[in-house]
Design a protein around this motif. Structure first.
Motif, PDB file in Angstrom:
ATOM      1  N   GLY A 347       0.803  -1.204   0.000  1.00  0.00           N
ATOM      2  CA  GLY A 347       0.000   0.000   0.000  1.00  0.00           C
ATOM      3  C   GLY A 347       0.843   1.264   0.000  1.00  0.00           C
ATOM      4  N   ARG A 348       0.496   2.228  -0.870  1.00  0.00           N
ATOM      5  CA  ARG A 348       1.187   3.511  -0.972  1.00  0.00           C
ATOM      6  C   ARG A 348       0.210   4.630  -0.663  1.00  0.00           C
ATOM      7  NH1 ARG A 348       1.507   1.220  -5.576  1.00  0.00           N
ATOM      8  NH2 ARG A 348       0.335   2.942  -6.545  1.00  0.00           N
ATOM      9  N   LEU A 349       0.635   5.628   0.122  1.00  0.00           N
ATOM     10  CA  LEU A 349      -0.190   6.793   0.420  1.00  0.00           C
ATOM     11  C   LEU A 349      -0.394   7.608  -0.854  1.00  0.00           C
ATOM     12  CD1 LEU A 349      -1.573   8.492   2.686  1.00  0.00           C
ATOM     13  CD2 LEU A 349       0.565   9.802   2.794  1.00  0.00           C
ATOM     14  N   VAL A 350      -1.660   7.842  -1.243  1.00  0.00           N
ATOM     15  CA  VAL A 350      -1.948   8.601  -2.461  1.00  0.00           C
ATOM     16  C   VAL A 350      -2.744   9.872  -2.167  1.00  0.00           C
ATOM     17  CG1 VAL A 350      -1.824   6.630  -4.025  1.00  0.00           C
ATOM     18  CG2 VAL A 350      -3.993   7.141  -2.881  1.00  0.00           C
ATOM     19  N   ALA A 351      -3.250  10.020  -0.935  1.00  0.00           N
ATOM     20  CA  ALA A 351      -3.971  11.236  -0.562  1.00  0.00           C
ATOM     21  C   ALA A 351      -4.034  11.331   0.959  1.00  0.00           C
ATOM     22  CB  ALA A 351      -5.382  11.245  -1.147  1.00  0.00           C
ATOM     23  N   GLY A 352      -4.004  12.547   1.488  1.00  0.00           N
ATOM     24  CA  GLY A 352      -4.137  12.745   2.919  1.00  0.00           C
ATOM     25  C   GLY A 352      -2.831  12.660   3.656  1.00  0.00           C
ATOM     26  N   PHE A 353      -2.912  12.248   4.936  1.00  0.00           N
ATOM     27  CA  PHE A 353      -1.767  12.270   5.848  1.00  0.00           C
ATOM     28  C   PHE A 353      -1.564  10.897   6.470  1.00  0.00           C
ATOM     29  CE2 PHE A 353      -3.896  16.342   5.699  1.00  0.00           C
ATOM     30  CZ  PHE A 353      -2.858  17.203   5.382  1.00  0.00           C
ATOM     31  N   GLY A 354      -0.326  10.451   6.534  1.00  0.00           N
ATOM     32  CA  GLY A 354       0.006   9.182   7.138  1.00  0.00           C
ATOM     33  C   GLY A 354       1.355   8.706   6.662  1.00  0.00           C
ATOM     34  N   PRO A 355       1.800   7.541   7.114  1.00  0.00           N
ATOM     35  CA  PRO A 355       3.065   6.988   6.621  1.00  0.00           C
ATOM     36  C   PRO A 355       3.026   6.813   5.109  1.00  0.00           C
ATOM     37  CG  PRO A 355       2.234   5.750   8.517  1.00  0.00           C
ATOM     38  CD  PRO A 355       1.143   6.677   8.107  1.00  0.00           C
ATOM     39  N   GLY A 356       4.181   6.846   4.476  1.00  0.00           N
ATOM     40  CA  GLY A 356       4.242   6.722   3.028  1.00  0.00           C
ATOM     41  C   GLY A 356       3.832   5.362   2.514  1.00  0.00           C
ATOM     42  N   ALA A 357       3.954   4.323   3.355  1.00  0.00           N
ATOM     43  CA  ALA A 357       3.589   2.965   2.954  1.00  0.00           C
ATOM     44  C   ALA A 357       2.988   2.246   4.151  1.00  0.00           C
ATOM     45  CB  ALA A 357       4.810   2.208   2.434  1.00  0.00           C
ATOM     46  N   THR A 358       2.278   1.165   3.906  1.00  0.00           N
ATOM     47  CA  THR A 358       1.670   0.379   4.970  1.00  0.00           C
ATOM     48  C   THR A 358       1.831  -1.101   4.677  1.00  0.00           C
ATOM     49  OG1 THR A 358      -0.382   0.023   6.220  1.00  0.00           O
ATOM     50  CG2 THR A 358      -0.590   0.371   3.864  1.00  0.00           C
ATOM     51  N   GLY A 359       1.804  -1.925   5.737  1.00  0.00           N
ATOM     52  CA  GLY A 359       1.986  -3.360   5.586  1.00  0.00           C
ATOM     53  C   GLY A 359       0.694  -4.077   5.253  1.00  0.00           C
ATOM     54  N   SER A 360       0.697  -5.389   5.473  1.00  0.00           N
ATOM     55  CA  SER A 360      -0.454  -6.226   5.124  1.00  0.00           C
ATOM     56  C   SER A 360      -1.676  -5.870   5.975  1.00  0.00           C
ATOM     57  CB  SER A 360      -0.112  -7.700   5.315  1.00  0.00           C
ATOM     58  OG  SER A 360       0.916  -8.099   4.440  1.00  0.00           O
ATOM     59  N   ILE A 361      -2.838  -5.874   5.327  1.00  0.00           N
ATOM     60  CA  ILE A 361      -4.109  -5.614   5.997  1.00  0.00           C
ATOM     61  C   ILE A 361      -5.092  -6.682   5.544  1.00  0.00           C
ATOM     62  CG2 ILE A 361      -6.012  -3.998   6.274  1.00  0.00           C
ATOM     63  CD1 ILE A 361      -4.074  -1.745   5.888  1.00  0.00           C
ATOM     64  N   ASP A 362      -5.812  -7.275   6.495  1.00  0.00           N
ATOM     65  CA  ASP A 362      -6.711  -8.389   6.210  1.00  0.00           C
ATOM     66  C   ASP A 362      -8.170  -7.968   6.321  1.00  0.00           C
ATOM     67  OD1 ASP A 362      -4.592 -10.171   5.843  1.00  0.00           O
ATOM     68  OD2 ASP A 362      -4.471 -10.576   7.995  1.00  0.00           O
ATOM     69  N   GLU A 363      -8.993  -8.640   5.530  1.00  0.00           N
ATOM     70  CA  GLU A 363     -10.437  -8.429   5.564  1.00  0.00           C
ATOM     71  C   GLU A 363     -11.126  -9.738   5.202  1.00  0.00           C
ATOM     72  OE1 GLU A 363     -12.804  -4.669   4.308  1.00  0.00           O
ATOM     73  OE2 GLU A 363     -12.596  -5.901   2.497  1.00  0.00           O
ATOM     74  N   ASP A 364     -12.113 -10.135   6.001  1.00  0.00           N
ATOM     75  CA  ASP A 364     -12.866 -11.368   5.768  1.00  0.00           C
ATOM     76  C   ASP A 364     -14.351 -11.049   5.701  1.00  0.00           C
ATOM     77  OD1 ASP A 364     -10.481 -12.659   5.949  1.00  0.00           O
ATOM     78  OD2 ASP A 364     -10.899 -13.674   7.837  1.00  0.00           O
ATOM     79  N   LEU A 365     -15.041 -11.656   4.734  1.00  0.00           N
ATOM     80  CA  LEU A 365     -16.488 -11.524   4.654  1.00  0.00           C
ATOM     81  C   LEU A 365     -17.121 -12.904   4.569  1.00  0.00           C
ATOM     82  CD1 LEU A 365     -18.718  -8.999   2.996  1.00  0.00           C
ATOM     83  CD2 LEU A 365     -19.069 -11.370   2.284  1.00  0.00           C
ATOM     84  N   PHE A 366     -18.164 -13.107   5.380  1.00  0.00           N
ATOM     85  CA  PHE A 366     -18.939 -14.351   5.376  1.00  0.00           C
ATOM     86  C   PHE A 366     -20.392 -13.989   5.121  1.00  0.00           C
ATOM     87  CE2 PHE A 366     -21.720 -17.301   7.670  1.00  0.00           C
ATOM     88  CZ  PHE A 366     -21.366 -18.505   7.069  1.00  0.00           C
ATOM     89  N   ASN A 367     -21.003 -14.673   4.160  1.00  0.00           N
ATOM     90  CA  ASN A 367     -22.398 -14.420   3.810  1.00  0.00           C
ATOM     91  C   ASN A 367     -23.108 -15.758   3.638  1.00  0.00           C
ATOM     92  OD1 ASN A 367     -24.570 -12.494   2.685  1.00  0.00           O
ATOM     93  ND2 ASN A 367     -24.365 -13.999   1.041  1.00  0.00           N
ATOM     94  N   ALA A 368     -24.271 -15.914   4.260  1.00  0.00           N
ATOM     95  CA  ALA A 368     -25.021 -17.173   4.169  1.00  0.00           C
ATOM     96  C   ALA A 368     -26.510 -16.874   4.124  1.00  0.00           C
ATOM     97  CB  ALA A 368     -24.700 -18.079   5.356  1.00  0.00           C
ATOM     98  N   TYR A 369     -27.239 -17.746   3.427  1.00  0.00           N
ATOM     99  CA  TYR A 369     -28.682 -17.578   3.359  1.00  0.00           C
ATOM    100  C   TYR A 369     -29.362 -18.941   3.298  1.00  0.00           C
ATOM    101  CZ  TYR A 369     -28.024 -18.457  -1.646  1.00  0.00           C
ATOM    102  OH  TYR A 369     -27.669 -19.011  -2.849  1.00  0.00           O
TER     103      TYR A 369
END
Length: 413
Positions: A347-369
């Motif tokens: 990840g690279r900072l492209v707008a706003g304020f923060g570190p110039g780069a960031t490490g791994s970030i996880d996201e999980d989605l579970f959907n059932a019907y």
């Protein structure tokens, strides 16, 4: 890396496409069907109508009505097959949601046109076309990972020429165009073109070995970088029985970001689809896809201050399964599940304020019907279903859970 990818694709010469629906197995209609109309109404209670909202409107429940009308038609001749379908409707909230960017009415529209022309026993042309304008993401499309508070316009056209060179060897060569555009979300729009060639070898009456080469370019909107991909995939299509077929492909995926200081690399890639009519009462479908995806790759990483990061690598696993069981000629139960874990890297900072780069970030989605379908007579049908979604994300504002209860009535004639 672009020159290297183009050199590889030219040297190898030519791929199979990824359809709009990950359940798709390459089959086409088997018989003509007369024009059929469908008219229906769904009533839905939603426990979290704007799940990614912050502040006003967060965790807000709502009731909605979804009237719709649809049609389908299939015409087959010895030389061609034409399959057309469409559905238009709307979602009307009885109380207008208060979250920013939401409304009390959303349009729903889907349509498809599939055409196959058989010029001879050796040569055929195939065209698959799909278009949708709606609010809810359909996870089987292969781009959504969470609920977005915006309608989107999604379309795809896949066109190919198939030629059988010998009794055992054949090729499919074609191109795919895909577009995604949101009404109210920046940095999410995407246009993709892909060329492909698939080499096919008939190993036995039940099995076909395949080798795919695909080259794709993604043209992104706003702060999201453009990217390109090259795939080399080995696969097999195996028919276990007249009613059960498996299509599996796996290999390597090369990718490159065209951003300044962008990253490139390689990752394993896998796609699988299964369809089975186990008996007269029970049918199942399933898919799996694993690889680097370009969609939804620009995200806010820290809750404050304002910041946006563009990720060169979003490694995503998509698993989906759905099934239906006929308890009797009048009653059927149906259900399904989707599981989508993703890891964002580079990840690279492209707008706003923060570190110039960031490490791994996880996201999980579970959907059932799960649901119940009732056939009242030859014309009228009813459904009752429950849908649960749980999102667990390291990104701010994307962790939520959601329940929906739906009651529907439709007429087919």
């Amino acid at each position: 890396m672009k020159r290297n990818l183009l050199t590889l694709i030219a040297a190898a010469a030519t791929v199979t496409s990824a359809s709009a629906d990950l359940y798709y197995l390459g089959s086409e209609a088997q018989e003509s069907l007369p024009l059929k109309w469908t008219v229906g109404l769904n009533a839905t209670w939603d426990s979290n109508v704007s799940p990614t909202a912050v502040g006003v409107g967060a965790d807000e429940n709502a009731f909605s009505l979804n009237p719709y009308v649809g049609l389908s038609f299939v015409n087959m001749t010895p030389q061609s097959t034409l399959d057309v379908y469409a559905r238009v409707g709307g979602v009307f909230y009885l109380d207008s949601p208060t979250a920013l960017g939401t409304d009390d009415y959303f349009t729903q529209f889907r349509a498809g046109l599939n055409y196959t022309r058989r010029f001879s026993e050796r040569l055929r042309f195939s065209s698959r076309n799909f278009i949708a304008y709606e609010l809810e993401p359909d996870y089987a499309y292969g781009f959504a990972t969470t609920r977005q508070n915006s309608e989107y316009f999604y379309w795809q056209t896949d066109n190919s020429i198939g030629y059988r060179w010998t009794e055992r060897f054949a090729t499919y060569t074609g191109f795919t165009l895909t577009g995604l555009q949101y009404d109210n979300l920046p940095n999410q729009d995407m246009f993709t073109w892909m060329v492909y060639n698939q080499f096919r070898y008939q190993l036995s009456p039940q099995s076909v070995l395949t080798f795919d080469i695909r080259y794709a370019q993604n043209n992104a909107d706003g702060l999201t970088s453009d990217s390109e991909y090259l795939f080399f995939l080995l696969g097999i299509e195996h028919r276990f029985s007249p009613n059960t077929i498996l299509v599996a492909r796996g290999g390597v995926q090369f990718y490159e970001s065209e951003a300044v200081n962008g990253n490139d690399g390689a990752a394993p890639y896998l796609e699988l689809a299964l369809r089975s009519q186990i008996n007269d009462q029970f049918s199942v479908r399933a898919f799996t896809r694993y690889g680097v995806e370009a969609y939804d790759s620009t995200r806010q990483v820290f809750a404050a201050p304002f910041n946006l990061y563009d990720f060169d690598e979003r490694l995503t696993l998509r698993i989906g399964a759905t099934g239906e069981y006929a308890i009797s000629p009048r009653f059927s139960i149906f259900g399904g599940v989707d599981y989508i874990p993703s890891t964002y890297d580079e990840g690279r900072l492209v707008a706003g304020f923060g570190p110039g780069a960031t490490g791994s970030i996880d996201e999980d989605l579970f959907n059932a019907y799960i649901g119940l379908s009732v056939k009242f007579n030859e014309t009228f049908y009813g459904t009752l279903s429950y849908n649960y979604t749980d999102s667990d994300s390291d990104f701010p504002f994307y962790t939520y859970d959601r329940s929906r209860i739906n009651v529907g009535l439709r007429a087919e004639f």
